[in-house]
Design a protein around this motif. Structure first.
Motif, PDB file in Angstrom:
ATOM      1  N   ASP A  78      25.309 -13.718 -50.350  1.00 36.83           N
ATOM      2  CA  ASP A  78      24.851 -12.816 -51.409  1.00 36.83           C
ATOM      3  C   ASP A  78      23.380 -13.073 -51.736  1.00 36.83           C
ATOM      4  N   PHE A  79      23.010 -14.339 -51.813  1.00 35.17           N
ATOM      5  CA  PHE A  79      21.635 -14.693 -52.148  1.00 35.17           C
ATOM      6  C   PHE A  79      20.662 -14.201 -51.073  1.00 35.17           C
ATOM      7  N   VAL A  80      21.009 -14.436 -49.809  1.00 37.89           N
ATOM      8  CA  VAL A  80      20.140 -14.032 -48.696  1.00 37.89           C
ATOM      9  C   VAL A  80      19.992 -12.511 -48.665  1.00 37.89           C
ATOM     10  N   LEU A  81      21.115 -11.795 -48.772  1.00 30.65           N
ATOM     11  CA  LEU A  81      21.054 -10.328 -48.755  1.00 30.65           C
ATOM     12  C   LEU A  81      20.277  -9.801 -49.959  1.00 30.65           C
ATOM     13  N   GLY A  82      20.557 -10.337 -51.136  1.00 31.82           N
ATOM     14  CA  GLY A  82      19.847  -9.895 -52.332  1.00 31.82           C
ATOM     15  C   GLY A  82      18.351 -10.107 -52.223  1.00 31.82           C
ATOM     16  N   THR A  83      17.960 -11.235 -51.660  1.00 29.09           N
ATOM     17  CA  THR A  83      16.539 -11.520 -51.453  1.00 29.09           C
ATOM     18  C   THR A  83      15.938 -10.533 -50.455  1.00 29.09           C
TER      19      THR A  83
END
Length: 103
Positions: free
Chosen positions: A6-11
């Motif tokens: 989630d963090f990687v995609l959101g970034t």
């Protein structure tokens, strides 16, 4: 912000980074009907699903079980919590540390 994928995609897509959950796993003040709820309670999941369905935003509802990390000491579920960090490359100091410990 609370899982690596989630963090990687959101970034990647430019989502803002705001904590909605405190370090104890409870939704913070200002999160509406979720405020004060613990993120790992099934009732919290149910309320989120109901809200999304009511607003026409629910894509799919499915019961899905997967492995989840737990503390090896107390067996409680771990909550990923994004925060700035720094690391020391201890491997570069290994031989020096061993040498000093022998003294």
């Amino acid at each position: 912000m609370y899982g690596q994928d989630d963090f990687v995609l959101g970034t990647k897509i430019g989502l803002p980074k705001y904590h909605l959950v405190d370090e104890t796993g409870h939704f913070i003040k200002g999160t509406g009907f979720l405020e004060g709820r613990f993120v790992k309670e099934e009732a919290t999941d149910v309320e989120i699903i109901k809200d999304l369905a009511h607003r026409g935003l629910l894509f799919k509802k499915e019961k899905y079980e997967h492995s989840y990390p737990h503390c090896w000491r107390c067996k409680t579920p771990l909550i990923y919590y994004a925060r700035d960090s720094w690391y020391i490359a201890m491997s570069k100091l290994r031989d020096k540390l061993i040498s000093e410990n022998k003294k």
